[in-house]
Design a protein around this motif. Structure first.
Motif, mmCIF file in Angstrom:
data_model
loop_
_atom_site.group_PDB
_atom_site.id
_atom_site.type_symbol
_atom_site.label_atom_id
_atom_site.label_comp_id
_atom_site.label_asym_id
_atom_site.label_seq_id
_atom_site.Cartn_x
_atom_site.Cartn_y
_atom_site.Cartn_z
ATOM 1 N N SER A 297 18.909 23.080 -17.749
ATOM 2 C CA SER A 297 19.533 22.607 -16.520
ATOM 3 C C SER A 297 18.479 21.992 -15.611
ATOM 4 O O SER A 297 17.399 22.565 -15.417
ATOM 5 C CB SER A 297 20.204 23.769 -15.792
ATOM 6 N N PRO A 298 18.744 20.825 -15.030
ATOM 7 C CA PRO A 298 17.767 20.210 -14.112
ATOM 8 C C PRO A 298 17.589 21.035 -12.835
ATOM 9 O O PRO A 298 16.594 20.868 -12.129
ATOM 10 C CB PRO A 298 18.385 18.842 -13.813
ATOM 11 N N TYR A 299 18.528 21.927 -12.558
ATOM 12 C CA TYR A 299 18.439 22.735 -11.340
ATOM 13 C C TYR A 299 17.449 23.886 -11.484
ATOM 14 O O TYR A 299 17.164 24.590 -10.504
ATOM 15 C CB TYR A 299 19.823 23.267 -10.962
ATOM 16 N N ASN A 300 16.925 24.078 -12.693
ATOM 17 C CA ASN A 300 15.904 25.111 -12.879
ATOM 18 C C ASN A 300 14.673 24.832 -12.020
ATOM 19 O O ASN A 300 13.939 25.754 -11.651
ATOM 20 C CB ASN A 300 15.493 25.195 -14.351
ATOM 21 N N ARG A 301 14.456 23.566 -11.710
ATOM 22 C CA ARG A 301 13.301 23.191 -10.886
ATOM 23 C C ARG A 301 13.373 23.814 -9.497
ATOM 24 O O ARG A 301 12.352 24.096 -8.868
ATOM 25 C CB ARG A 301 13.221 21.673 -10.757
ATOM 26 N N LEU A 302 14.600 24.039 -9.016
ATOM 27 C CA LEU A 302 14.776 24.568 -7.662
ATOM 28 C C LEU A 302 14.434 26.051 -7.578
ATOM 29 O O LEU A 302 14.079 26.561 -6.509
ATOM 30 C CB LEU A 302 16.219 24.355 -7.207
ATOM 31 N N ALA A 303 14.575 26.749 -8.687
ATOM 32 C CA ALA A 303 14.435 28.203 -8.667
ATOM 33 C C ALA A 303 13.007 28.665 -8.421
ATOM 34 O O ALA A 303 12.771 29.850 -8.151
ATOM 35 C CB ALA A 303 14.952 28.779 -9.993
ATOM 36 N N ASN A 304 12.033 27.764 -8.519
ATOM 37 C CA ASN A 304 10.633 28.161 -8.348
ATOM 38 C C ASN A 304 10.205 28.217 -6.885
ATOM 39 O O ASN A 304 9.091 28.663 -6.583
ATOM 40 C CB ASN A 304 9.724 27.193 -9.110
ATOM 41 N N SER A 305 11.045 27.767 -5.984
ATOM 42 C CA SER A 305 10.711 27.781 -4.551
ATOM 43 C C SER A 305 11.246 29.055 -3.907
ATOM 44 O O SER A 305 12.405 29.430 -4.123
ATOM 45 C CB SER A 305 11.300 26.554 -3.852
ATOM 46 N N LYS A 306 10.411 29.712 -3.104
ATOM 47 C CA LYS A 306 10.793 30.998 -2.514
ATOM 48 C C LYS A 306 11.952 30.876 -1.539
ATOM 49 O O LYS A 306 12.735 31.821 -1.372
ATOM 50 C CB LYS A 306 9.585 31.618 -1.811
ATOM 51 N N ASN A 307 12.066 29.738 -0.867
ATOM 52 C CA ASN A 307 13.118 29.591 0.139
ATOM 53 C C ASN A 307 14.294 28.740 -0.359
ATOM 54 O O ASN A 307 15.020 28.137 0.435
ATOM 55 C CB ASN A 307 12.560 29.012 1.438
ATOM 56 N N ILE A 308 14.475 28.712 -1.676
ATOM 57 C CA ILE A 308 15.649 28.077 -2.282
ATOM 58 C C ILE A 308 16.366 29.120 -3.137
ATOM 59 O O ILE A 308 15.738 29.780 -3.968
ATOM 60 C CB ILE A 308 15.271 26.861 -3.156
ATOM 61 N N ILE A 309 17.651 29.272 -2.919
ATOM 62 C CA ILE A 309 18.475 30.167 -3.738
ATOM 63 C C ILE A 309 19.477 29.314 -4.503
ATOM 64 O O ILE A 309 20.219 28.531 -3.903
ATOM 65 C CB ILE A 309 19.246 31.192 -2.876
ATOM 66 N N VAL A 310 19.476 29.445 -5.802
ATOM 67 C CA VAL A 310 20.428 28.724 -6.638
ATOM 68 C C VAL A 310 21.553 29.676 -7.028
ATOM 69 O O VAL A 310 21.307 30.744 -7.594
ATOM 70 C CB VAL A 310 19.745 28.157 -7.899
ATOM 71 N N ILE A 311 22.788 29.295 -6.711
ATOM 72 C CA ILE A 311 23.961 30.148 -6.937
ATOM 73 C C ILE A 311 24.871 29.488 -7.971
ATOM 74 O O ILE A 311 25.182 28.292 -7.876
ATOM 75 C CB ILE A 311 24.778 30.363 -5.637
ATOM 76 N N GLY A 312 25.309 30.256 -8.945
ATOM 77 C CA GLY A 312 26.271 29.754 -9.931
ATOM 78 C C GLY A 312 27.673 30.193 -9.582
ATOM 79 O O GLY A 312 28.072 30.198 -8.411
ATOM 80 N N THR A 313 28.403 30.610 -10.588
ATOM 81 C CA THR A 313 29.805 30.972 -10.373
ATOM 82 C C THR A 313 29.982 32.407 -9.904
ATOM 83 O O THR A 313 31.105 32.838 -9.645
ATOM 84 C CB THR A 313 30.596 30.780 -11.673
ATOM 85 N N GLU A 314 28.878 33.164 -9.803
ATOM 86 C CA GLU A 314 29.014 34.564 -9.406
ATOM 87 C C GLU A 314 29.475 34.716 -7.958
ATOM 88 O O GLU A 314 30.006 35.750 -7.563
ATOM 89 C CB GLU A 314 27.698 35.317 -9.622
ATOM 90 N N LEU A 315 29.250 33.685 -7.146
ATOM 91 C CA LEU A 315 29.702 33.710 -5.755
ATOM 92 C C LEU A 315 30.407 32.402 -5.438
ATOM 93 O O LEU A 315 30.124 31.360 -6.023
ATOM 94 C CB LEU A 315 28.512 33.898 -4.805
ATOM 95 N N SER A 316 31.325 32.470 -4.490
ATOM 96 C CA SER A 316 32.069 31.277 -4.095
ATOM 97 C C SER A 316 31.456 30.665 -2.845
ATOM 98 O O SER A 316 30.610 31.277 -2.172
ATOM 99 C CB SER A 316 33.528 31.639 -3.825
#
Length: 684
Positions: A297-316
């Motif tokens: 997933s190209p969004y994996n790049r975002l997960a390395n930043s401490k002040n970025i939270i990547v949310i999938g389908t677990e929350l609306s």
């Protein structure tokens, strides 16, 4: 509330059955929910199930994923649905399974529309919502929409294309997942709390410095093969097909570029504003693509930043909005959730989406569709926007524009917004379901060209259904034997060469032995209506018919005996018809002393007496006039007259038409006839 029994069928989605004992299988209310994209459609069924469980009795609910459920058709058919709710039949070929289920189970079909936040001025977008599939106006009984905006445009277009029988079959109910935003709405499912770890992380930032971004760039990963397989993007008969395909290719390129800019600029902003929190909510379809289709997933790049939270389908989105001060979107239906939570919305675009400058027509994939926003920016100016800390131009309130949009898209009224009236689309759907089970659905003709195509392609499932039938016979499950036999006979109506007569006859014999005489009779009568099969089954029917007739007579006689002083105890032998006629004639003198039901039973017995002996089956006047059609016994008279009529069918009869026009009438008589004759009290 009924007990809930859950088994997993759709990943992340339990199959719910409301366990209710119902004496008559035919009277059960069985709802089949057909899912196409679980992450999108499951929330709708969650709310509906909760409402049905607490407000309406007798419903059994099964949720099946069309493309992810092994043996989907077999499971759907053996559930014997009364009503089917399905996603929009927009993609070519999607209606095939619906045709099979509806025709073989005689269920009603309700089509619940999905995405509706589009530019209704766009002919192309309207064409997508109407759909590219081909089917007739007897397939869908009701088209159900979120809001009036789509209903007023899509409904008439469906009627024009002969996909809907009447605009009276269009309903506007609202969007169940939005019930959670309204207090006072009964049986709504509230948004879940944030996990502790995430709640602690979010609480470390000021709300004014917390932003929510959503994604929706799944078109970036579509190949031309994906577009074609989807079946809802191109009209193969369109004169502009070549241009449409070219536009789609251009759209994927622009979408991919937009996603790259979206990710890059969030990363830059997060690094520059380390005291800000950037929450990125991934679109469910994108998450599905990268889990099952393509990696990484190209969004994996975002997960390395401490002040970025990547949310999938677990929350609306509804879980996250209360914790942020801005909602950044690309032109999404979710803007309505920002309105409801009173969170300022920022429409994000890009010059990359325009072919002739910002003032030119936007690429049709990303547009605000005229929805009001508190601000708009180009994605490359994200840092400048945060730096300037510009307050929204107007604070979100329920302005006339927002009110009109919420009503048009989701049937949310001003009374709902003010809290003086609950917002309960689940209740509206449940009420519609209750009405549907009490009205006849539009039945598909056995001559329907789309039905023939569906059944021919579905022949692979028939061996499994015959296996299920034999299991039902071995397990002595009368209801399943009866309903499975009906399904397989209706399959045989279309494809006679695949009909396994021996197994069906075995099932009929089992039903007779189980004293389910009228169910057995119904299956045999259906066999006699299959083109070119009368000669094959007539000899078998002649052997079974005397027993069925005897049980019918004895049932009526027992009922008569309980109602009067007439002693009814004939002994049937091969030569007993004359004796039986004498009994009728002798007892008929008492007819003036009888009243109501007893009188009518005696006359029905006389009317049907020719059925006792095969050689005299067609003797006597079979007109309905011989017995007054009164009270609740008229269907029984119809039933007897129909049996006489079937013996008069010859090779020139249009059996296909006969099946459609007569079988529904037979089905209506079964419950009453069986009840009248009380077969459980009859000794064979």
């Amino acid at each position: 509330m009924q007990k809930l029994v859950s088994t997993t069928s759709v990943p992340g989605k339990p199959v719910i059955t409301l366990s209710v004992k119902v004496n008559d299988m035919a009277k059960k209310k069985r709802l089949l929910c057909v899912v196409n994209k679980p992450q999108r459609e499951n929330p709708v069924f969650d709310h509906l199930e909760a409402h049905l469980a607490s407000e309406f009795e007798g419903w059994e609910i099964l949720v099946l994923w069309l493309h992810g459920e092994p043996r989907f058709l077999v499971k759907a058919l053996t559930f014997f649905p009364t009503v089917v709710i399905t996603f929009p039949l927009t993609g070519r070929g999607l209606s095939l399974s619906s045709y099979i289920i509806k025709y073989l189970t005689k269920s009603a079909l309700l089509c619940y529309r999905t995405e509706q936040n589009i530019d209704f001025r766009s002919r192309q977008q309207v064409k997508w919502l109407v759909g590219m599939d081909k089917y007739g106006d007897t397939l869908v009984d009701y088209e159900v929409f979120w809001g009036i905006s789509a209903a007023e445009i899509i409904g008439p277009e469906l009627l024009k294309q002969n996909k809907l029988s009447s605009l009276d079959k269009v309903r506007v109910v609202g969007y169940p997942p939005y019930e959670s935003y309204f207090s006072g709405t009964s049986h709504s499912i509230n948004h879940q709390e944030l996990p502790n770890s995430m709640a602690n992380l979010i609480s470390g930032y000021k709300k004014d410095n917390s932003f929510l971004f959503i994604t929706g760039f799944h078109l970036a990963d579509y190949s031309m093969e994906d577009f074609i397989n989807a079946g809802d993007c191109f009209d193969p008969d369109s004169k502009t097909l070549h241009d449409d395909k070219a536009e789609a290719v251009l759209g994927t390129k622009k979408s991919k570029k937009f996603r790259e800019l979206w990710i890059n600029n969030i990363l830059v902003a997060a690094k520059r504003f380390s005291d800000h929190l950037f929450i990125v909510k991934i679109h469910p379809i994108e998450e599905e693509i990268f889990k099952t289709w393509r990696e990484p997933s190209p969004y994996n790049r975002l997960a390395n930043s401490k002040n970025i939270i990547v949310i999938g389908t677990e929350l609306s989105i509804g879980n996250l909005l209360p914790h942020v001060s801005r909602f950044f979107h690309y032109g999404s239906t979710a803007i309505s959730e920002a309105y409801l939570k009173k969170i300022p919305s920022i429409f994000v675009t890009s010059q990359e989406l325009y072919s002739g400058g910002k003032d030119s027509t936007s690429n049709w994939f990303y547009s605000d569709n005229g929805s009001p926003n508190d601000d708009d920016i180009d994605i490359i100016n994200l840092c400048d926007f945060i730096e300037r800390r510009i307050e929204p131009k107007t604070q979100p309130d329920h302005s006339d524009q927002v009110k009109n949009l919420l009503f048009g898209l989701f049937n949310i009224t001003e009374a709902n917004l003010l809290g003086t009236k609950p917002y309960e689309p689940s209740k509206e759907i449940a009420k519609l379901l209750e009405n549907i089970v009490n009205e006849p659905s539009r039945q598909i003709s056995s001559k329907d060209k789309f039905l023939h195509s569906a059944l021919v392609k579905a022949h692979v499932m028939e061996d499994e259904l015959y296996s299920e039938l034999e299991k039902a016979v071995s397990g002595k499950n009368n209801d399943h034997v009866y309903l499975l036999s009906q399904i397989l006979v209706r399959c045989g109506l279309i494809c006679e060469q695949r009909l396994k007569a021996d197994i069906i006859i075995k099932a009929i014999s089992f039903l007779i032995e189980s004293r389910a005489n009228f169910q057995a009779d119904h299956i045999m009568m259906q066999l006699l209506m299959i083109p070119n099969m009368k000669a094959t089954f007539f000899t078998r029917w002649k052997r079974i018919q005397p027993l069925l007739t005897r049980n019918l007579f004895l049932g009526l006689g027992k009922r008569l005996q309980r109602l009067s002083d007439i002693q009814f105890d004939p002994m049937f032998t091969e030569n007993s018809e004359t004796e039986w006629m004498q009994i009728i004639n002798l007892e008929a003198v008492k007819i003036n002393t009888l009243s109501g039901e007893s009188d009518l039973i005696l006359r029905i017995l006389k009317f049907m007496s020719p059925l006792l002996n095969d050689s005299n089956f067609m003797e006597g006047d079979s007109s309905f006039g011989k017995v007054e059609r009164e009270s609740c016994y008229a269907p029984l008279v119809d039933y007897i007259a129909l049996k006489r009529m079937f013996l008069g069918i010859d090779s020139s009869t249009d059996n296909l038409t006969l099946f459609d026009s007569v079988d529904t009438q037979i089905t209506r008589t079964l419950n009453l006839t069986d009840e009248i004759c009380s077969t459980s009290e009859v000794d064979n």
